[in-house]
Design an enzyme around this catalytic site. Sequence first.
Site, PDB file in Angstrom:
ATOM      1  N   CYS A  39      -0.035 -27.508 -19.137  1.00  0.00           N
ATOM      2  CA  CYS A  39       0.176 -27.359 -17.699  1.00  0.00           C
ATOM      3  C   CYS A  39       0.769 -28.647 -17.148  1.00  0.00           C
ATOM      4  CB  CYS A  39      -1.168 -27.068 -17.032  1.00  0.00           C
ATOM      5  SG  CYS A  39      -1.094 -27.003 -15.245  1.00  0.00           S
ATOM      6  N   SER A  41       0.021 -30.151 -14.572  1.00  0.00           N
ATOM      7  CA  SER A  41      -1.022 -31.051 -14.051  1.00  0.00           C
ATOM      8  C   SER A  41      -1.516 -32.001 -15.133  1.00  0.00           C
ATOM      9  CB  SER A  41      -2.188 -30.239 -13.510  1.00  0.00           C
ATOM     10  OG  SER A  41      -1.722 -29.257 -12.621  1.00  0.00           O
ATOM     11  N   HIS A  44       0.599 -35.151 -15.194  1.00  0.00           N
ATOM     12  CA  HIS A  44       0.347 -36.168 -14.166  1.00  0.00           C
ATOM     13  C   HIS A  44      -0.645 -37.212 -14.673  1.00  0.00           C
ATOM     14  CE1 HIS A  44       2.664 -34.222 -11.084  1.00  0.00           C
ATOM     15  NE2 HIS A  44       1.999 -33.094 -11.215  1.00  0.00           N
ATOM     16  N   HIS A  60      -6.554 -27.657 -19.836  1.00  0.00           N
ATOM     17  CA  HIS A  60      -7.479 -26.943 -18.942  1.00  0.00           C
ATOM     18  C   HIS A  60      -7.043 -25.492 -18.760  1.00  0.00           C
ATOM     19  CE1 HIS A  60      -4.247 -28.569 -16.389  1.00  0.00           C
ATOM     20  NE2 HIS A  60      -4.344 -27.392 -15.804  1.00  0.00           N
ATOM     21  N   CYS A 164      -5.149 -21.121 -15.833  1.00  0.00           N
ATOM     22  CA  CYS A 164      -4.666 -21.995 -14.748  1.00  0.00           C
ATOM     23  C   CYS A 164      -3.435 -21.410 -14.070  1.00  0.00           C
ATOM     24  CB  CYS A 164      -4.378 -23.408 -15.252  1.00  0.00           C
ATOM     25  SG  CYS A 164      -3.766 -24.497 -13.942  1.00  0.00           S
TER      26      CYS A 164
HETATM   27 ZN   LIG Z   1      -3.048 -26.370 -14.676  1.00  0.00          ZN
END
Ligand SMILES: [Zn+2]
Length: 362
Positions: A39, A41, A44, A60, A164
């Site tokens: 993902c 995220s 990051h 995740h 997610c």
């Molecule tokens: Zn995610």
Amino acid sequence: MARAAILERPGEGLRIAEVTYAEPGPHEVLIDTKACGLCHSDLHFIDGHYPHALPCIPGHEAAGVVRAVGSEVKTVKPGDHVVSCLSAFCGHCEFCVTGRMALCLGGDTRRGKDAPPRITFADGTPVNQMLNLSALSEQMLIHEHACVAIDKAMPLDRAAVLGCAVTTGAGTIFNACKVTPGESVAVIGCGGVGLAVVNAARIAGAGQIIAVDPLPEKRALAEVLGATHTLDASDPDAAKQIIGLSNGGVHWAIEAVGRQASADLAVAALRRGGTAVILGMMPLDCKVGLGAMDLLSGKKLMGAIMGMNHFPIDLPRLVDFYLRGLLDLDTIIAERIPLDQVNEGFNTMRAGHSARSVVVFD
Ligand SMILES: [Zn+2]
Ligand SMILES: [Zn+2]
């Protein structure tokens, strides 16, 4: 022992190492991970744009099979197929009790500071758990309120992306916007989340679904998933074109990238009374706003973290949508890779071309 992808220093990628999991506590579940989607995220944290305690295991967006459960676990049992969700909920805070469990900070779903850690290296050094899950590992030890059992007919690599990207995208349409059939939706950014928004908008019976992305191959995927129109996000006239196509702007403009320019485009694409929804993780100093005329026109702006999910209810429904052929997860997944290629997978993501890479564990 389990092999896991460890983040030690931001900017240096992930290192595969062996870790050990504690015995499940009363409300904990030990899971053999079968698949984990990559993902944006994660990136990051891996690249250091958002802080996290180190060392840690990212990941995740996972599915797996329950190996063992703690003494008080009631919701899953060994052998169950489960999807994990980072929206671990305590069940008794203001947000949980008022039905907004995606906002729960989940403090009571983690081990206390003085308790032995869930994950350690072979020498006993603690490894930090990321977002309640740390799924880029052959195993996960998580709170029972961070996973839900699903139909065993569901392939686990496709189940993983429900955790997610698809929960965020579909939840935004079903839970946050509650799109009424016929309303228009613009989707800015057609990665995993944006494509799930497009697909869910079609399931919800949206009228126009305008997908906006700079890359032609992602616009083509959006058409497969239900976009009625596609536009090039890099066109300086993109807002004008959306307003033209939708006869005055869209009811819902959903930003699924995490960039200032795409958030501004979402606001600029609204019709009177329309709502812009920002899903992406923007750089921490970003701000999105409505002007005086926007406010006088009844326009609204909101976040919708993780699609404002109630994942124990939402995820089995999304599984059912997939099994009935309504939700197209096969188009969202671009490649399946082994854990050893996790850094290459994130490099592909940085280049921006693939919809979703999924790490599969044997
Ligand atoms: Zn995610
Ligand atoms: Zn709570």
